[in-house]
Design a protein around this motif. Structure first.
Motif, PDB file in Angstrom:
ATOM      1  N   ARG A 167     -22.811  27.539-136.879  1.00  0.00           N
ATOM      2  CA  ARG A 167     -23.818  26.822-137.654  1.00  0.00           C
ATOM      3  C   ARG A 167     -23.890  25.354-137.229  1.00  0.00           C
ATOM      4  O   ARG A 167     -22.884  24.671-137.122  1.00  0.00           O
ATOM      5  N   ASN A 168     -25.117  24.880-136.991  1.00  0.00           N
ATOM      6  CA  ASN A 168     -25.389  23.485-136.621  1.00  0.00           C
ATOM      7  C   ASN A 168     -24.679  23.059-135.334  1.00  0.00           C
ATOM      8  O   ASN A 168     -24.417  21.873-135.123  1.00  0.00           O
ATOM      9  N   GLN A 169     -24.372  24.001-134.468  1.00  0.00           N
ATOM     10  CA  GLN A 169     -23.758  23.668-133.194  1.00  0.00           C
ATOM     11  C   GLN A 169     -24.735  23.957-132.066  1.00  0.00           C
ATOM     12  O   GLN A 169     -25.592  24.831-132.171  1.00  0.00           O
ATOM     13  N   ASN A 170     -24.593  23.205-130.991  1.00  0.00           N
ATOM     14  CA  ASN A 170     -25.449  23.402-129.831  1.00  0.00           C
ATOM     15  C   ASN A 170     -25.191  24.762-129.204  1.00  0.00           C
ATOM     16  O   ASN A 170     -24.064  25.266-129.213  1.00  0.00           O
ATOM     17  N   LEU A 171     -26.240  25.342-128.651  1.00  0.00           N
ATOM     18  CA  LEU A 171     -26.086  26.610-127.951  1.00  0.00           C
ATOM     19  C   LEU A 171     -25.290  26.408-126.669  1.00  0.00           C
ATOM     20  O   LEU A 171     -25.533  25.440-125.936  1.00  0.00           O
ATOM     21  N   PRO A 172     -24.338  27.282-126.361  1.00  0.00           N
ATOM     22  CA  PRO A 172     -23.662  27.191-125.063  1.00  0.00           C
ATOM     23  C   PRO A 172     -24.636  27.531-123.941  1.00  0.00           C
ATOM     24  O   PRO A 172     -25.443  28.448-124.067  1.00  0.00           O
ATOM     25  N   GLU A 173     -24.568  26.789-122.865  1.00  0.00           N
ATOM     26  CA  GLU A 173     -25.523  26.966-121.778  1.00  0.00           C
ATOM     27  C   GLU A 173     -24.958  27.787-120.627  1.00  0.00           C
ATOM     28  O   GLU A 173     -25.700  28.497-119.954  1.00  0.00           O
ATOM     29  N   ASN A 174     -23.660  27.667-120.357  1.00  0.00           N
ATOM     30  CA  ASN A 174     -23.059  28.416-119.255  1.00  0.00           C
ATOM     31  C   ASN A 174     -21.772  29.082-119.715  1.00  0.00           C
ATOM     32  O   ASN A 174     -21.371  28.955-120.872  1.00  0.00           O
ATOM     33  N   ILE A 175     -21.137  29.788-118.808  1.00  0.00           N
ATOM     34  CA  ILE A 175     -19.937  30.544-119.166  1.00  0.00           C
ATOM     35  C   ILE A 175     -18.828  29.619-119.669  1.00  0.00           C
ATOM     36  O   ILE A 175     -18.110  29.951-120.620  1.00  0.00           O
ATOM     37  N   SER A 176     -18.684  28.451-119.068  1.00  0.00           N
ATOM     38  CA  SER A 176     -17.635  27.521-119.492  1.00  0.00           C
ATOM     39  C   SER A 176     -17.852  27.075-120.928  1.00  0.00           C
ATOM     40  O   SER A 176     -16.906  26.977-121.713  1.00  0.00           O
ATOM     41  N   ASN A 177     -19.099  26.756-121.277  1.00  0.00           N
ATOM     42  CA  ASN A 177     -19.387  26.389-122.671  1.00  0.00           C
ATOM     43  C   ASN A 177     -19.059  27.526-123.615  1.00  0.00           C
ATOM     44  O   ASN A 177     -18.509  27.322-124.698  1.00  0.00           O
ATOM     45  N   GLY A 178     -19.422  28.747-123.217  1.00  0.00           N
ATOM     46  CA  GLY A 178     -19.149  29.896-124.071  1.00  0.00           C
ATOM     47  C   GLY A 178     -17.665  30.127-124.272  1.00  0.00           C
ATOM     48  O   GLY A 178     -17.236  30.563-125.342  1.00  0.00           O
ATOM     49  N   GLU A 179     -16.859  29.837-123.263  1.00  0.00           N
ATOM     50  CA  GLU A 179     -15.416  29.996-123.390  1.00  0.00           C
ATOM     51  C   GLU A 179     -14.818  29.003-124.384  1.00  0.00           C
ATOM     52  O   GLU A 179     -13.802  29.283-125.010  1.00  0.00           O
ATOM     53  N   HIS A 180     -15.438  27.833-124.537  1.00  0.00           N
ATOM     54  CA  HIS A 180     -14.934  26.839-125.476  1.00  0.00           C
ATOM     55  C   HIS A 180     -15.452  27.071-126.891  1.00  0.00           C
ATOM     56  O   HIS A 180     -15.153  26.284-127.785  1.00  0.00           O
ATOM     57  N   TYR A 181     -16.209  28.135-127.080  1.00  0.00           N
ATOM     58  CA  TYR A 181     -16.648  28.513-128.429  1.00  0.00           C
ATOM     59  C   TYR A 181     -15.524  29.321-129.066  1.00  0.00           C
ATOM     60  O   TYR A 181     -15.583  30.536-129.164  1.00  0.00           O
ATOM     61  N   THR A 182     -14.446  28.668-129.480  1.00  0.00           N
ATOM     62  CA  THR A 182     -13.296  29.363-130.024  1.00  0.00           C
ATOM     63  C   THR A 182     -13.288  29.262-131.542  1.00  0.00           C
ATOM     64  O   THR A 182     -13.971  28.430-132.129  1.00  0.00           O
ATOM     65  N   ARG A 183     -12.480  30.117-132.160  1.00  0.00           N
ATOM     66  CA  ARG A 183     -12.485  30.176-133.619  1.00  0.00           C
ATOM     67  C   ARG A 183     -11.755  28.975-134.205  1.00  0.00           C
ATOM     68  O   ARG A 183     -10.914  28.346-133.572  1.00  0.00           O
ATOM     69  N   GLN A 184     -12.090  28.685-135.452  1.00  0.00           N
ATOM     70  CA  GLN A 184     -11.434  27.644-136.215  1.00  0.00           C
ATOM     71  C   GLN A 184     -11.032  28.217-137.560  1.00  0.00           C
ATOM     72  O   GLN A 184     -11.458  29.314-137.917  1.00  0.00           O
ATOM     73  N   PRO A 185     -10.216  27.524-138.349  1.00  0.00           N
ATOM     74  CA  PRO A 185      -9.831  28.057-139.665  1.00  0.00           C
ATOM     75  C   PRO A 185     -11.056  28.337-140.522  1.00  0.00           C
ATOM     76  O   PRO A 185     -12.063  27.624-140.451  1.00  0.00           O
ATOM     77  N   LEU A 186     -10.981  29.400-141.330  1.00  0.00           N
ATOM     78  CA  LEU A 186     -12.099  29.751-142.201  1.00  0.00           C
ATOM     79  C   LEU A 186     -12.371  28.652-143.205  1.00  0.00           C
ATOM     80  O   LEU A 186     -13.515  28.357-143.534  1.00  0.00           O
ATOM     81  N   LEU A 187     -11.291  28.009-143.721  1.00  0.00           N
ATOM     82  CA  LEU A 187     -11.431  26.887-144.637  1.00  0.00           C
ATOM     83  C   LEU A 187     -11.051  25.606-143.901  1.00  0.00           C
ATOM     84  O   LEU A 187     -10.055  25.573-143.176  1.00  0.00           O
ATOM     85  N   PRO A 188     -11.819  24.527-144.050  1.00  0.00           N
ATOM     86  CA  PRO A 188     -11.510  23.285-143.325  1.00  0.00           C
ATOM     87  C   PRO A 188     -10.209  22.665-143.817  1.00  0.00           C
ATOM     88  O   PRO A 188      -9.786  22.863-144.962  1.00  0.00           O
ATOM     89  N   HIS A 189      -9.556  21.880-142.926  1.00  0.00           N
ATOM     90  CA  HIS A 189      -8.326  21.193-143.299  1.00  0.00           C
ATOM     91  C   HIS A 189      -8.619  20.106-144.331  1.00  0.00           C
ATOM     92  O   HIS A 189      -9.684  19.485-144.326  1.00  0.00           O
TER      93      HIS A 189
END
Length: 698
Positions: free
Chosen positions: A634-656
């Motif tokens: 949500r509200n994040q830029n679309l990944p354009e290449n494979i490297s960008n897609g690889e950095h689309y990693t998960r984060q905690p479900l609830l923010p710190h």
């Protein structure tokens, strides 16, 4: 400690807290510092956590960036940051030309809605009786044929229906009611067609039909697809779905290689050819074959329009614009009964469904190629012409290019295009997992939807409202509409991942309660231990079980429709632009496989229906766990290449919480382990009980 020293080396002081972007894993701190002067910023409505291109290699590094396959250096980060630089330069979605293009992606959704739900009318199995016997005579086809047609309307095609055998009919009654017992005042289920004198009705040489869909004649009555020929109806419905599946897989790969626009235009041309030829079919074999190719071309139109719609929008508008297209397609679903009543004949209806695609031939001169795809594949010469076309249409001043997009583009014109096929995703670490998880979610959502629909329609005898075809049809359509409205609210509050998780939990609960609780009630109603339990069993078997079953079926259809739709949208956001159509094709094909289980089971006279529901119920539990592995887009830029897609990693479900130290290292701390070896050799500078990762426990 070594962890703090690595954080300092990454660009922050000892007390520096990681930004939301770093906790999300979308942008390492060092990369953020490198890209900050270039003006990259979050999309509208978003803070940190956006996906940024990887920085260009240092000249002294000696060699290209690891994500590049060519011998030359990577292109300018400014050009790769489409959402942060190119899209704002063109005015975002505020430009009049961009709004026109989005509108042009909405209009065909109405025609697509007509085509997706046409099977419910063209191939509806009517009541039939021997010609000359009169309509009051015993019907040969009055059983499930009028009951299950609306069972899978929200899955784009109605499920095929076939006269049950005696055993399978009784089994279906037991499944839908939770037990084999009926109440005393409840009308019993109709006799199966092969019981009693109905078997002799199939010895007729001609039949009369009672079509319920507003048509005077449809495909079944045209070629007498009843009795021994009833299986051909299922093959005809089967062919459209198989065509959609192959179309998604093949056109998705082609669209990533040659572009979205050529695939869209060729799909339009061929759906006109095959779709209009369907109306001229001389037998059911020709009809089924042409419907396969019609489905193939329809898949190309659906997929390319979906990708173009996503790639035109800034981050804050993607979901809203996609949902508007879904509502337009639902308008086609709601209008379809009126269209059938107006046409009266199936050939006229088929022609009327296909003819509106003639208007889309104008897209050749109106609709351009996706600028985002041109930039991502480094086709900068064509991208420059298209940017000038955008600025001319929007009456923009070239001096408004504050970030210098055009000068950077001039420097890169000699670069060769770099296109990628979806098979490249196999070599990635995170991207292929995300796509596989969404494929399983899509398969489960659309597959279990049929189970809920069938269970709900199994109570038509006890709920007179559901005996009418239009009541069936509009009930399913209304549930889908309510699901989309709820999805808008939930995704706005919880995000993509949170919304998908919530709807999957609802689907799992509805399925497990329907399979377990109702069978438990039926078990105790069949074996009462006292007179009181006997009285309670009679009442519960007729009222409580039916109400619970219908309620769980409605909730399950509501939630599973949202799961399938949201999985497709989620995939479009997290798949890089260079392989977006290929990734979308995989998820949409998985949805098609889920829908395909319905006609396969119907073709086998409902054998395996209960196991079908059990398997998908188990899949929902697996999906709940797997959804937690997905990133939030949500509200994040679309990944354009494979490297960008690889950095689309998960984060905690609830923010710190503010000031809370995350337990896991960020990508910047994990990407380089060379410091660990240096720390191990320099043991004299560390305490005796220290290690490279911290302090040894005593």
């Amino acid at each position: 400690m070594a962890i703090d020293r690595r954080r300092e080396a990454a660009g922050g002081g000892p007390g520096r807290q990681p930004s939301p972007a770093e906790e999300n894993g979308s942008l390492p701190p060092g990369d953020a510092a490198a890209s900050a002067p270039l003006g990259g910023r979050a999309g509208p409505g978003g803070g940190g956590g956006e996906i940024q291109p990887l920085p260009a290699p240092h000249p002294a590094a000696g060699g290209p960036h690891p994500g590049c396959s060519s011998a030359t250096a990577a292109p300018s980060l400014l050009l790769l940051d489409y959402d942060g630089s190119v899209l704002p330069f063109l005015g975002g979605l505020g430009g009049g030309y961009q709004k026109t293009l989005v509108l042009l992606t909405w209009i065909p959704a109405l025609f697509i809605g007509f085509s997706q739900f046409s099977d419910s009318f063209l191939l509806d199995q009517p009541n039939f009786w021997c010609r000359g016997a009169g309509k009051g005579a015993e019907l040969a086809g009055v059983t499930a044929t009028g009951r299950w047609d609306a069972g899978d309307l929200a899955n784009w095609t109605s499920p095929p229906t076939t006269p049950f055998s005696t055993a399978s009919w009784e089994a279906a009654g037991n499944l839908s009611n939770g037990s084999g017992g009926d109440g005393g005042d409840t009308p019993p289920l109709p006799s199966p067609p092969d019981k009693g004198d109905n078997a002799s009705n199939c010895d007729c040489h001609a039949w009369d039909y009672g079509i319920r869909t507003g048509l005077v004649q449809n495909v079944v009555s045209k070629w007498d697809l009843v009795c021994d020929n009833a299986w051909k109806v299922h093959i005809a419905k089967f062919s459209l779905l198989v065509g959609l599946i192959f179309g998604y897989l093949i056109t998705g790969c082609i669209a990533d290689w040659v572009g979205r626009r050529p695939v869209l235009l060729f799909s339009i041309i061929f759906i006109l050819i095959f779709g209009l030829t369907v109306a001229l079919s001389v037998n059911v074999t020709m009809f089924s074959t042409l419907r396969f190719f019609e489905g193939f071309c329809l898949a190309g139109i659906i997929l390319t329009l979906y990708a173009l719609r996503i790639e035109l929008c800034p981050p804050g508008k993607r979901f809203m614009i996609t949902m508007v297209a879904s509502f337009v397609a639902m308008a086609g679903q709601f209008l379809m009964p009126g269209l059938a009543a107006l046409c009266r004949d199936w050939k006229v209806l088929q022609a009327l469904i296909i003819c509106p695609f003639l208007l889309m031939l104008l897209y050749w001169s109106v609709f351009p190629e996706s600028l985002r795809w041109l930039m991502a594949t480094q086709q900068f010469e064509a991208a420059k012409k298209l940017i000038l076309h955008f600025t001319q249409k929007n009456c923009m001043n070239p001096e408004s290019d504050i970030k210098g997009v055009m000068p950077e583009l001039e420097k890169e014109l000699s670069r060769r295009p770099k296109k990628v096929c979806i098979v490249k995703v196999v070599g990635t670490r995170n991207l292929w997992k995300n796509i596989v998880v969404l494929c399983v979610n899509s398969l489960t959502g659309y597959g279990i939807h049929h189970c809920f629909a069938r269970s709900m329609m199994g109570h038509e005898v006890k709920v007179p409202l559901l005996e009418n075809f239009y009541a069936d049809y509009y009930t399913v359509a209304s549930i889908a509409l309510a699901s989309c409205l709820a999805m808008c609210l939930v995704v706005r509050l919880l995000g993509r991942r949170g919304g998908l998780l919530l709807f999957m939990i609802l689907t799992a609960l509805a399925s497990l309660l329907q399979l377990g609780l109702l069978n438990l009630i039926g078990k105790y109603s069949q074996h009462p231990d006292s007179e009181l339990q006997l009285k309670l069993a009679v009442g519960m078997s007729d009222s409580v079980k039916d109400k619970f079953s219908i309620t769980f079926s409605i909730v399950g259809m509501f939630a599973s429709h949202a799961v399938g739709s949201l999985s497709v949208f989620f995939c479009a956001e997290i798949t890089p632009t260079v392989i977006r159509c290929g990734g979308l094709g995989l998820v949409l094909a998985s949805a098609g496989f889920g829908m395909l289980t319905a006609p396969i089971i119907d073709l086998h006279n409902q054998k395996g229906y209960f196991l079908h529901h059990i398997i998908f119920a188990c899949c929902t539990l697996i999906c709940i766990i797997c959804i937690l592995l997905l990133p939030e887009s949500r509200n994040q830029n679309l990944p354009e290449n494979i490297s960008n897609g690889e950095h689309y990693t998960r984060q905690p479900l609830l923010p710190h919480k503010k000031g809370e130290q995350p337990l896991l290292l960020t990508n910047a701390e994990l990407k380089d382990y060379s410091g660990l070896h240096d720390a191990a050799t320099a043991g004299d500078g560390l305490p005796e009980n220290a290690t490279a990762n911290g302090m040894k426990s005593m």
